[in-house]
Design a protein around this motif. Structure first.
Motif, PDB file in Angstrom:
ATOM      1  N   SER A  93      -8.804   4.195  -0.569  1.00 57.47           N
ATOM      2  CA  SER A  93      -8.152   4.452   0.715  1.00 57.47           C
ATOM      3  C   SER A  93      -8.930   5.530   1.463  1.00 57.47           C
ATOM      4  N   MET A 101       0.809  -1.211   0.000  1.00 57.99           N
ATOM      5  CA  MET A 101       0.000   0.000   0.000  1.00 57.99           C
ATOM      6  C   MET A 101       0.847   1.269   0.000  1.00 57.99           C
ATOM      7  N   ASP A 102       1.989   1.240   0.689  1.00 56.00           N
ATOM      8  CA  ASP A 102       2.850   2.422   0.741  1.00 56.00           C
ATOM      9  C   ASP A 102       3.423   2.775  -0.629  1.00 56.00           C
ATOM     10  N   GLU A 130     -11.303   3.987   9.527  1.00 53.00           N
ATOM     11  CA  GLU A 130     -10.344   3.761   8.441  1.00 53.00           C
ATOM     12  C   GLU A 130     -10.732   2.515   7.643  1.00 53.00           C
ATOM     13  N   GLY A 187      -0.014   0.039   5.519  1.00 53.33           N
ATOM     14  CA  GLY A 187       1.085   0.415   4.640  1.00 53.33           C
ATOM     15  C   GLY A 187       1.926  -0.743   4.166  1.00 53.33           C
ATOM     16  N   THR A 208      -7.942   0.717  -5.878  1.00 50.87           N
ATOM     17  CA  THR A 208      -7.762   0.694  -4.427  1.00 50.87           C
ATOM     18  C   THR A 208      -8.355   1.949  -3.813  1.00 50.87           C
ATOM     19  N   VAL A 233      -9.905   0.253   3.705  1.00 52.51           N
ATOM     20  CA  VAL A 233      -9.264   0.038   2.402  1.00 52.51           C
ATOM     21  C   VAL A 233     -10.057  -1.011   1.654  1.00 52.51           C
ATOM     22  N   LEU A 292      -0.905   7.427  -3.298  1.00 50.48           N
ATOM     23  CA  LEU A 292      -1.984   7.967  -2.471  1.00 50.48           C
ATOM     24  C   LEU A 292      -1.421   9.051  -1.560  1.00 50.48           C
ATOM     25  N   GLN A 307      -2.444   9.966   1.407  1.00 51.87           N
ATOM     26  CA  GLN A 307      -2.440   9.496   2.787  1.00 51.87           C
ATOM     27  C   GLN A 307      -2.820   8.024   2.813  1.00 51.87           C
ATOM     28  N   THR A 308      -2.053   7.249   3.553  1.00 51.03           N
ATOM     29  CA  THR A 308      -2.351   5.829   3.738  1.00 51.03           C
ATOM     30  C   THR A 308      -2.250   5.510   5.223  1.00 51.03           C
TER      31      THR A 308
END
Length: 498
Positions: free
Chosen positions: A364, A300-301, A373, A313, A362, A375, A305, A307-308
């Motif tokens: 987020s 994911m990092d 939060e 991440g 994806t 995903v 994006l 902000q994750t």
């Protein structure tokens, strides 16, 4: 054995004080400049929601009208027509505020990333902004890595770690000894003059802000580039972060219609069959180490994006073998948004677009409340939700880090949270300034002015254990502690009388 001299305990206490003062001095010498930078940049970033619309009002702000928004596909098509040919759409921001513009991020052919802003009601392009050179992004990169890349990231991590030494030794130096009044140690002595006044102000500010400074360091270190990255990976591996199995046994891949999911690309067809959206191919995602057989896949990092969530991440993004069918058609953006809405996410999130024919959409969602939060990974052809990660899937460490992040960034309880963060940040900058003034007033001519080095008394055994423990937990800091100790020992040996 000779009986202990009455003066010996006093001498031991004096030596312990001077030793703590010396370590406090060295820590401050390194930390204070960066503490001011962290305080100023952190305060600015805390108010990003209020500052950015003021900086870029003609791009970010629109007048809401009593009319439906254009479809996201139409907006993306218009944004794509406004950027250089060959640009690739990477991200869409799905806004919840009717007074905010629509935003799409494109990677230009030269590699630079730009946000394109449009009026969501008329489709008029309002302008573009460089993703990496916009004010708040520059502020964020100064805060995290001094705009120096990896070396700057390590320097800021070291500064945060050494702040722990600064806090611990500072509290120990402040701790009342002998006769005292709480007012005298908790409030600056304005009746004093010169260096004594600055010392009183420095000590009072330090003790009032010690807990806040500690909270800032503890909640910021999980995001650091070296220790934080390994800490996140370790937490995930031992199921205290985001457990590797949160998605169950589902194969995480976009299955391309007409292709066996176990087979490779159709004969004669490779990556040239990349999908296109609004006339612009997605291509390979930037930062992806293509051809590296040791790389298990994107996490994911790696996605583009803004902000994750920390907890996700290190989790892997769905992937499948390259290739595709000429008849395969990705879902429209509107269809993907409808799927996200059916799963409870209607707006206020970022959407990473597929990076290849076998990639996924994806979603987020990174709100102020960590418990919300989310995903989602959505198959770009069938619309099947391949991954749905929520707060409840986080491990204990990730849950704590999520709350720490929300508080650290001033997001959790609105303006009050922002003001508290500002008070702590600017207070820490004031401590740095008062510490500098104290040093300036006592420094000898043409000398550093470090407190005299005395033999470390046996009573400081706990301090040695504590510093050693910190050095083991934070290896980068441990290495610099050894370097400082060795250099200090060499300097002291040269200064010893023959």
């Amino acid at each position: 054995m000779h009986p202990a001299s009455p003066a010996r305990p006093a001498n031991a206490a004096h030596a312990a004080y001077r030793t703590l003062w010396r370590w406090h001095f060295y820590a401050a010498l390194f930390v204070m400049p960066f503490l001011v930078i962290l305080a100023v940049t952190g305060t600015l970033y805390c108010f990003q929601p209020q500052i950015e619309p003021l900086l870029y009002p003609h791009r970010l702000v629109v007048a809401p009208v009593n009319a439906p928004r254009l479809s996201e596909d139409e907006l993306l098509a218009r944004a794509a027509a406004a950027v250089p040919p060959g640009s690739r759409a990477t991200t869409a921001t799905i806004e919840a505020d009717p007074a905010r513009s629509a935003e799409f991020v494109f990677r230009y052919p030269d590699g630079d990333k730009y946000s394109v802003y449009l009026n969501p009601y008329t489709g008029v392009v309002l302008g573009t902004l460089s993703v990496d050179r916009r004010f708040m992004q520059v502020d964020r990169m100064i805060h995290r890595k001094l705009l120096l890349g990896k070396p700057g990231e390590l320097i800021m991590e070291l500064a945060a770690c050494w702040t722990l030494v600064l806090i611990g030794t500072g509290v120990a130096l402040w701790w009342p000894r002998g006769a005292f009044t709480w007012r005298g140690v908790l409030w600056p002595r304005f009746d004093l003059g010169g260096r004594l006044f600055w010392k009183s102000l420095h000590a009072a500010l330090g003790i009032w802000l010690a807990a806040g400074a500690l909270a800032f360091v503890v909640t910021g270190l999980p995001w650091s580039g070296s220790w934080g990255k390994h800490f996140k990976s370790l937490a995930t591996q031992v199921d205290l972060g985001s457990p590797p199995g949160v998605w169950g046994g589902t194969t995480l891949r976009s299955v391309i219609p007409g292709q066996d999911k176990h087979s490779g690309p159709p004969a004669g067809q490779g990556s040239a069959g990349a999908s296109a959206h609004a006339g612009h191919g997605m291509g390979d995602m930037p930062g992806m180490a293509m051809g590296d057989s040791d790389m298990p896949g994107m996490v994911m990092d790696d996605l583009p994006l803004p902000q994750t969530a920390w907890a996700v991440g290190a989790t892997h993004v769905p992937e499948s073998p390259e290739g595709g069918s000429a008849a395969a058609r990705p879902l429209s953006l509107n269809r993907v948004l409808a799927i996200a809405g059916a799963h409870g996410l209607t707006a206020g999130y970022d959407l990473a677009l597929p990076a290849s024919p076998s990639g996924v959409y994806t979603v987020s969602y990174f709100p102020a409340d960590p418990k919300r939060e989310r995903v989602l990974h959505i198959d770009q052809y069938s619309g099947k939700v391949l991954g749905d990660i929520r707060y409840r899937d986080y491990g204990a460490v990730s849950k704590a880090v999520s709350y720490g992040t929300a508080l650290h960034m001033g997001r959790y309880f609105g303006l009050a949270n922002q003001l508290i963060c500002t008070l702590i940040s600017l207070g820490l900058a004031s401590i740095a300034v008062t510490g500098f003034v104290m040093w300036w007033k006592r420094r000898p001519p043409r000398a550093l002015g470090a407190p005299a080095r005395l033999p470390t008394p046996a009573t400081m055994r706990r301090w040695k254990i504590g510093l050693t423990t910190l050095g083991v937990i934070f290896p980068l800091m441990g290495g610099t502690m050894l370097a400082v100790w060795a250099l200090d020992s060499v300097i002291a040996r040269f200064r010893m009388p023959s």
